[in-house]
Design a protein around this motif. Structure first.
Motif, PDB file in Angstrom:
ATOM      1  N   ASN A  17       2.500  -2.547  -0.306  1.00  0.00           N
ATOM      2  CA  ASN A  17       3.160  -3.374  -1.303  1.00  0.00           C
ATOM      3  C   ASN A  17       3.984  -4.443  -0.601  1.00  0.00           C
ATOM      4  OD1 ASN A  17       2.242  -1.697  -3.474  1.00  0.00           O
ATOM      5  ND2 ASN A  17       3.856  -0.234  -2.965  1.00  0.00           N
ATOM      6  N   ARG A  26       0.682  -6.553  -4.129  1.00  0.00           N
ATOM      7  CA  ARG A  26      -0.112  -5.643  -3.306  1.00  0.00           C
ATOM      8  C   ARG A  26      -0.582  -6.431  -2.086  1.00  0.00           C
ATOM      9  NH1 ARG A  26       1.956  -2.498  -6.342  1.00  0.00           N
ATOM     10  NH2 ARG A  26       0.983  -1.550  -8.183  1.00  0.00           N
ATOM     11  N   ALA A 123       0.717  -7.898  -8.089  1.00  0.00           N
ATOM     12  CA  ALA A 123       0.275  -6.515  -8.289  1.00  0.00           C
ATOM     13  C   ALA A 123      -0.564  -6.345  -9.545  1.00  0.00           C
ATOM     14  CB  ALA A 123       1.498  -5.593  -8.335  1.00  0.00           C
TER      15      ALA A 123
END
Length: 212
Positions: A17, A26, A123
């Motif tokens: 992350n 990510r 993400a």
């Protein structure tokens, strides 16, 4: 001639992350060591003439706040530039999702440099893509960066490359296949992806690098 096994093993790969401008992200990370002083590696990663010899021809303003465009590849904005240790840019492929690439350099003795390359994406977009299409995109992106860092290694060793055509070499395509398999193992360890899904993703990524 490429020592494929040693070149693939020269890189450490991981998924994790990392924050991006829009929030949670990510990331994939590659780390490898080069037999060159940090100033030389920095020069190879930031000067247009040298970038064109191992990555791709580049146009634009290669300075903090400037915009760049790699021929046939990504463009973006220079977000951070702290010579000779940190470069961060946006990495934009057409109208695709906005991503960020950060290159970090550190000394490993007077004539060796550790390079870390981290490519982070929002993400939510990544999670949606993985749910819809599996791990293929991550494996392909990672394999693409493996090829770039292989090209950098050749350049730092004084090899003459045509950045626009050298990836067509059969040995380079074979390296790409091995690199995609290495990323497949990382994906499986991080996400618990099934063997079948990983193999399908590797096959898709390999087809991208070897259109035969």
């Amino acid at each position: 001639m490429i020592d494929i096994v040693n070149q693939v093993n020269a890189a450490h790969r991981e998924l994790g992350n990392a924050p991006v401008a829009s929030g949670e992200g990510r990331s994939l990370l590659l780390r490898r060591t080069y037999d060159a002083p940090i100033e030389d590696v920095w020069s190879a990663c930031t000067e247009a003439e040298r970038l064109g010899r191992w990555l791709a021809p580049v146009e634009g303003e290669l300075r903090l706040g400037g915009r760049y465009q790699l021929k046939g590849n990504a463009g973006g904005e220079v977000l951070r530039c702290e010579p000779p240790r940190l470069l961060k840019v946006t990495w934009e492929m057409g109208e695709g999702m906005p991503t960020e690439v950060e290159v970090r350099l550190s000394d490993d003795g007077p004539q060796r440099t550790v390079l870390e390359l981290e490519h982070a994406s929002p993400a939510g977009i990544v999670d949606e893509l993985v749910r819809a299409y599996g791990p293929g995109g991550t494996i392909g992106i990672g394999g693409g960066w493996d090829l770039a860092l292989l090209g950098l290694d050749h350049h730092l060793r004084g090899a003459d490359l045509d950045a626009e055509t050298w990836e067509d070499d059969p040995e380079v395509r074979e390296f790409a296949r091995h690199a995609c398999r290495a990323w497949g193992a990382v994906v499986q360890a991080a996400w618990g992806t099934s063997e079948e899904d990983v193999e399908a993703a590797i096959a898709f990524a390999v087809q991208h690098f070897d259109p035969r």
